[in-house]
Design a protein around this motif. Structure first.
Motif, PDB file in Angstrom:
ATOM      1  N   ALA A 130       0.819  -1.211   0.000  1.00 42.67           N
ATOM      2  CA  ALA A 130       0.000   0.000   0.000  1.00 42.67           C
ATOM      3  C   ALA A 130       0.854   1.262   0.000  1.00 42.67           C
ATOM      4  O   ALA A 130       1.964   1.287   0.545  1.00 42.67           O
ATOM      5  CB  ALA A 130      -0.927   0.010   1.206  1.00 42.67           C
ATOM      6  N   VAL A 131       0.297   2.307  -0.601  1.00 37.44           N
ATOM      7  CA  VAL A 131       0.883   3.648  -0.517  1.00 37.44           C
ATOM      8  C   VAL A 131       0.274   4.308   0.715  1.00 37.44           C
ATOM      9  O   VAL A 131      -0.910   4.646   0.703  1.00 37.44           O
ATOM     10  CB  VAL A 131       0.556   4.485  -1.771  1.00 37.44           C
ATOM     11  N   PRO A 132       1.036   4.471   1.790  1.00 41.84           N
ATOM     12  CA  PRO A 132       0.433   4.947   3.035  1.00 41.84           C
ATOM     13  C   PRO A 132       0.100   6.432   2.995  1.00 41.84           C
ATOM     14  O   PRO A 132       0.801   7.223   2.387  1.00 41.84           O
ATOM     15  CB  PRO A 132       1.535   4.672   4.072  1.00 41.84           C
ATOM     16  N   ASP A 133      -1.000   6.768   3.636  1.00 38.80           N
ATOM     17  CA  ASP A 133      -1.394   8.176   3.757  1.00 38.80           C
ATOM     18  C   ASP A 133      -2.078   8.331   5.108  1.00 38.80           C
ATOM     19  O   ASP A 133      -3.188   7.835   5.293  1.00 38.80           O
ATOM     20  CB  ASP A 133      -2.344   8.556   2.626  1.00 38.80           C
ATOM     21  N   PRO A 134      -1.395   8.953   6.086  1.00 37.85           N
ATOM     22  CA  PRO A 134      -0.144   9.703   6.013  1.00 37.85           C
ATOM     23  C   PRO A 134       1.075   8.823   5.674  1.00 37.85           C
ATOM     24  O   PRO A 134       1.014   7.611   5.822  1.00 37.85           O
ATOM     25  CB  PRO A 134       0.003  10.281   7.422  1.00 37.85           C
ATOM     26  N   HIS A 135       2.143   9.515   5.238  1.00 41.96           N
ATOM     27  CA  HIS A 135       3.359   8.829   4.816  1.00 41.96           C
ATOM     28  C   HIS A 135       4.138   8.369   6.049  1.00 41.96           C
ATOM     29  O   HIS A 135       5.142   8.965   6.456  1.00 41.96           O
ATOM     30  CB  HIS A 135       4.219   9.775   3.967  1.00 41.96           C
ATOM     31  N   HIS A 136       3.641   7.284   6.648  1.00 43.97           N
ATOM     32  CA  HIS A 136       4.236   6.775   7.888  1.00 43.97           C
ATOM     33  C   HIS A 136       3.903   5.293   7.984  1.00 43.97           C
ATOM     34  O   HIS A 136       2.766   4.891   7.708  1.00 43.97           O
ATOM     35  CB  HIS A 136       3.659   7.535   9.088  1.00 43.97           C
ATOM     36  N   PRO A 137       4.850   4.426   8.371  1.00 42.04           N
ATOM     37  CA  PRO A 137       4.573   2.988   8.456  1.00 42.04           C
ATOM     38  C   PRO A 137       3.410   2.645   9.370  1.00 42.04           C
ATOM     39  O   PRO A 137       2.667   1.696   9.109  1.00 42.04           O
ATOM     40  CB  PRO A 137       5.891   2.409   8.998  1.00 42.04           C
ATOM     41  N   GLU A 184       4.459  12.167   9.443  1.00 47.13           N
ATOM     42  CA  GLU A 184       5.358  11.847   8.342  1.00 47.13           C
ATOM     43  C   GLU A 184       6.605  11.213   8.924  1.00 47.13           C
ATOM     44  O   GLU A 184       7.245  11.787   9.821  1.00 47.13           O
ATOM     45  CB  GLU A 184       5.728  13.099   7.550  1.00 47.13           C
ATOM     46  N   PHE A 185       6.934  10.010   8.449  1.00 50.51           N
ATOM     47  CA  PHE A 185       8.107   9.325   8.969  1.00 50.51           C
ATOM     48  C   PHE A 185       9.352   9.795   8.226  1.00 50.51           C
ATOM     49  O   PHE A 185       9.414   9.732   7.000  1.00 50.51           O
ATOM     50  CB  PHE A 185       7.958   7.816   8.809  1.00 50.51           C
ATOM     51  N   LYS A 186      10.341  10.268   8.982  1.00 55.00           N
ATOM     52  CA  LYS A 186      11.606  10.726   8.417  1.00 55.00           C
ATOM     53  C   LYS A 186      12.720   9.849   8.979  1.00 55.00           C
ATOM     54  O   LYS A 186      13.039   9.921  10.160  1.00 55.00           O
ATOM     55  CB  LYS A 186      11.845  12.198   8.762  1.00 55.00           C
ATOM     56  N   LEU A 187      13.281   9.030   8.123  1.00 53.34           N
ATOM     57  CA  LEU A 187      14.291   8.067   8.560  1.00 53.34           C
ATOM     58  C   LEU A 187      15.485   8.759   9.202  1.00 53.34           C
ATOM     59  O   LEU A 187      16.091   8.227  10.147  1.00 53.34           O
ATOM     60  CB  LEU A 187      14.746   7.225   7.366  1.00 53.34           C
ATOM     61  N   THR A 224       5.210   3.910  16.723  1.00 53.71           N
ATOM     62  CA  THR A 224       3.918   4.328  17.273  1.00 53.71           C
ATOM     63  C   THR A 224       4.038   5.657  18.018  1.00 53.71           C
ATOM     64  O   THR A 224       3.197   6.557  17.848  1.00 53.71           O
ATOM     65  CB  THR A 224       3.372   3.246  18.222  1.00 53.71           C
ATOM     66  N   ARG A 225       5.062   5.782  18.833  1.00 49.46           N
ATOM     67  CA  ARG A 225       5.256   7.033  19.576  1.00 49.46           C
ATOM     68  C   ARG A 225       5.489   8.208  18.630  1.00 49.46           C
ATOM     69  O   ARG A 225       4.979   9.311  18.862  1.00 49.46           O
ATOM     70  CB  ARG A 225       6.438   6.878  20.544  1.00 49.46           C
ATOM     71  N   ASP A 226       6.257   7.959  17.583  1.00 45.28           N
ATOM     72  CA  ASP A 226       6.533   9.014  16.606  1.00 45.28           C
ATOM     73  C   ASP A 226       5.242   9.455  15.918  1.00 45.28           C
ATOM     74  O   ASP A 226       4.977  10.655  15.757  1.00 45.28           O
ATOM     75  CB  ASP A 226       7.538   8.496  15.568  1.00 45.28           C
ATOM     76  N   TYR A 227       4.430   8.510  15.532  1.00 40.69           N
ATOM     77  CA  TYR A 227       3.170   8.806  14.837  1.00 40.69           C
ATOM     78  C   TYR A 227       2.217   9.581  15.749  1.00 40.69           C
ATOM     79  O   TYR A 227       1.670  10.630  15.363  1.00 40.69           O
ATOM     80  CB  TYR A 227       2.520   7.498  14.390  1.00 40.69           C
ATOM     81  N   LEU A 228       2.005   9.064  16.976  1.00 36.77           N
ATOM     82  CA  LEU A 228       1.037   9.686  17.878  1.00 36.77           C
ATOM     83  C   LEU A 228       1.509  11.053  18.370  1.00 36.77           C
ATOM     84  O   LEU A 228       0.682  11.951  18.600  1.00 36.77           O
ATOM     85  CB  LEU A 228       0.776   8.754  19.067  1.00 36.77           C
ATOM     86  N   ALA A 229       2.825  11.219  18.527  1.00 40.26           N
ATOM     87  CA  ALA A 229       3.346  12.524  18.949  1.00 40.26           C
ATOM     88  C   ALA A 229       3.051  13.584  17.906  1.00 40.26           C
ATOM     89  O   ALA A 229       2.692  14.735  18.247  1.00 40.26           O
ATOM     90  CB  ALA A 229       4.853  12.425  19.206  1.00 40.26           C
ATOM     91  N   GLN A 230       3.183  13.212  16.637  1.00 43.75           N
ATOM     92  CA  GLN A 230       2.887  14.174  15.572  1.00 43.75           C
ATOM     93  C   GLN A 230       1.389  14.479  15.500  1.00 43.75           C
ATOM     94  O   GLN A 230       0.996  15.632  15.299  1.00 43.75           O
ATOM     95  CB  GLN A 230       3.390  13.626  14.232  1.00 43.75           C
ATOM     96  N   ARG A 231       0.553  13.480  15.708  1.00 41.03           N
ATOM     97  CA  ARG A 231      -0.893  13.713  15.748  1.00 41.03           C
ATOM     98  C   ARG A 231      -1.254  14.646  16.899  1.00 41.03           C
ATOM     99  O   ARG A 231      -2.064  15.568  16.746  1.00 41.03           O
ATOM    100  CB  ARG A 231      -1.639  12.390  15.914  1.00 41.03           C
ATOM    101  N   LYS A 232      -0.651  14.402  18.051  1.00 40.03           N
ATOM    102  CA  LYS A 232      -0.937  15.218  19.227  1.00 40.03           C
ATOM    103  C   LYS A 232      -0.515  16.664  19.024  1.00 40.03           C
ATOM    104  O   LYS A 232      -1.148  17.603  19.539  1.00 40.03           O
ATOM    105  CB  LYS A 232      -0.220  14.635  20.455  1.00 40.03           C
ATOM    106  N   ALA A 233       0.539  16.863  18.242  1.00 43.16           N
ATOM    107  CA  ALA A 233       1.036  18.222  17.963  1.00 43.16           C
ATOM    108  C   ALA A 233       0.237  18.894  16.855  1.00 43.16           C
ATOM    109  O   ALA A 233       0.562  20.015  16.443  1.00 43.16           O
ATOM    110  CB  ALA A 233       2.514  18.158  17.586  1.00 43.16           C
ATOM    111  N   GLY A 234      -0.789  18.202  16.355  1.00 41.17           N
ATOM    112  CA  GLY A 234      -1.619  18.783  15.308  1.00 41.17           C
ATOM    113  C   GLY A 234      -1.021  18.680  13.923  1.00 41.17           C
ATOM    114  O   GLY A 234      -1.462  19.384  13.001  1.00 41.17           O
ATOM    115  N   GLN A 235      -0.032  17.814  13.752  1.00 36.88           N
ATOM    116  CA  GLN A 235       0.632  17.654  12.464  1.00 36.88           C
ATOM    117  C   GLN A 235       0.105  16.416  11.733  1.00 36.88           C
ATOM    118  O   GLN A 235      -0.438  15.496  12.347  1.00 36.88           O
ATOM    119  CB  GLN A 235       2.149  17.500  12.666  1.00 36.88           C
ATOM    120  N   VAL A 236       0.274  16.404  10.420  1.00 37.83           N
ATOM    121  CA  VAL A 236       0.015  15.193   9.651  1.00 37.83           C
ATOM    122  C   VAL A 236       1.268  14.335   9.777  1.00 37.83           C
ATOM    123  O   VAL A 236       2.356  14.763   9.363  1.00 37.83           O
ATOM    124  CB  VAL A 236      -0.266  15.515   8.170  1.00 37.83           C
TER     125      VAL A 236
END
Length: 475
Positions: A285-292, A452-455, A438-450
């Motif tokens: 799948a092509v993820p949207d948001p761009h995060h695993p 995005e995983f940045k390696l 998971t922490r990276d994803y939820l932290a960005q959601r909590k900050a009001g951001q879409v």
């Protein structure tokens, strides 16, 4: 001798290792991820309908969900639920719910890992799955190869024979269609879809699965509404008998342990959480948001739909009928057909037969998509690999329609048990990476951001991960 060994392996896997192992791993991820599937259940829908579409690199999250549901929602939702009710009583349904609810976290974990370690094939399309996160994430390619081989044998070959066998039997019983004729028609239909590759399967599933499940649920909803006054009592019975608060007719068949064991077994067979099957399509799948993590939420929803929605619908249909009896001789598909006939007349028998046709057919093509991913992992430049797999898969469809060979089917159960055991070890081993994602994803959601995983921000995850997919240049 062979039957004895296979029987021993099935007892070992399905009475001990997997019954407790899958449940334990589900509880482990549920706790370690902070009860993610409950606290962030709405995120499953937000990600699913976020607007992503397929592109040249992969399929959409909705297509991936429909394809995984095509595999999950099969004869287990019709025959498996009936078997659980017969052997374990209504209380078995409660334990199917429990397995699904904790299994959502396992499905989340394995699919997020499949996304993280995916790659682009020669055609530029996303591929991946457990074999890849074993080889890339754990640096254990042998483990990945063993997993891929047993997956191909189980899902790509033998289970296709099981599904075609169910379809042929149902068509002969309801409409008098010869089994060989059903088998030939299945080969033709499945061949058209399978030779379209993963994209063809995704397009097929996207169109068929929502209609298939929707019509089935509408019919059951009609039955439920027609008997709405007794539904609360049935739901209480399910919970009460799960804990022994209410004795079930049928003696030991309705005991607490019978309900527990049969509910767990049938639930695991139905929703496949932790089996390592659905991650093969999740990786495409092509993820949207761009995060695993986003695709992890989508596949967690698949477990919920399969068991909490579809299996519960079948259970209510059976329990509302006058033909259900704990420990009775009538079980499996025959029980579900009899229950439908009791509620909506003789058309119920035909309805269940047609439902099995669609449920099992979609399972055949979805199972093949998993096997194709595994074959690409094994090919190592051998170009005819996928073609050989397609021809063998179709041959098994035809063969299964006219056979009843318990030894081969039991061998598939044993292989699936091995496959699931290998996958459970891998995802627990990789669990720190699931937590970090998971922490990276939820932290960005909590900050009001879409999200995005940045390696580059997570160098501890870089080993084995494709930088051109998850690095800044891959966005």
């Amino acid at each position: 001798m062979v039957d004895t060994v296979i029987g021993y392996l099935n007892t070992l896997f399905w009475s001990y290792i997997l019954v407790y192992g899958l449940l334990a791993v589900g509880v482990y991820f549920t706790v370690r991820l902070g009860f993610l599937q409950f606290r962030h259940f709405g995120e499953c829908f937000k990600v699913l309908f976020s607007g992503a579409r397929e592109d040249r690199e992969g399929i959409s999250p909705f297509q991936a969900l429909c394809t995984s549901l095509a595999s999950r929602v099969g004869t287990g939702n019709i025959a498996g639920v009936a078997l659980a009710l017969t052997l374990g009583g209504p209380g078995a349904i409660f334990w199917m719910w429990v397995v699904a609810l904790v299994g959502m976290s396992t499905a989340y974990a394995e699919s997020a890992l499949a996304q993280l370690y995916k790659y682009r094939d020669e055609e530029g399309q996303f591929r991946g799955g457990p074999a890849h996160y074993m080889a890339r994430g754990l640096n254990m390619p042998i483990m990945g190869h063993v997993f891929a081989v047993v997956l191909i044998f189980t899902f790509g070959l033998v289970f296709n024979a099981v599904q075609s066998n169910s379809i042929a039997a149902a068509m002969q019983e309801a409409f008098g269609v010869p089994e060989l004729m059903s088998g030939a028609a299945l080969v033709l239909g499945a061949g058209i879809v399978i030779f379209g590759g993963v994209r063809g399967i995704a397009h097929f599933a996207e169109k068929v699965v929502p209609v298939m499940a929707g019509v089935y649920l509408l019919v059951v909803l009609y039955v439920v509404l027609a008997n709405i006054t007794v539904v609360p009592e049935l739901l209480y019975t399910i919970v009460a008998q799960a804990f022994g608060w209410q004795e079930a007719a049928g003696g030991v068949a309705g005991g607490v342990m019978a309900a527990l064991m049969n509910g767990i077994r049938r639930g695991l067979f139905s929703n496949e959480a932790g089996m390592g099957s659905a991650p093969n399509i999740a990786a495409c799948a092509v993820p949207d948001p761009h995060h695993p993590a986003s695709q992890g939420f989508v596949q967690a929803l698949g477990v919920f739909i399969d068991t909490i929605v579809v299996c519960t619908a079948t259970a209510l249909l059976i329990m509302l009928s006058g033909v259900y009896e704990v420990g009775g001789a009538l079980t499996g598909t025959a029980l579900t057909q009899a229950a439908a006939a009791d509620q909506i007349g003789v058309a119920g028998t035909y309805f269940v037969a047609v439902a099995i046709l669609f449920f099992a057919f979609t399972t055949i093509v979805a199972n093949y998509s998993y096997a194709e991913n595994a074959m690409l992992f094994l090919e190592h430049g051998w170009k005819p690999g996928v073609l050989v797999l397609r021809l063998l898969a179709l041959a098994m469809v035809l063969w299964g329609s006219v056979q009843s060979v318990a030894t081969v089917f039991n061998a598939a159960d044993a292989a699936m048990g091995l496959m699931a055991t290998i996958n459970l070890v891998a995802i627990v081993w990789l669990s720190p990476k699931v937590v970090l994602l998971t922490r990276d994803y939820l932290a960005q959601r909590k900050a009001g951001q879409v999200p995005e995983f940045k390696l580059e921000a997570h160098p501890q995850l870089a080993k084995g991960v494709e930088r051109d997919i998850w690095g800044s240049e891959g966005k």
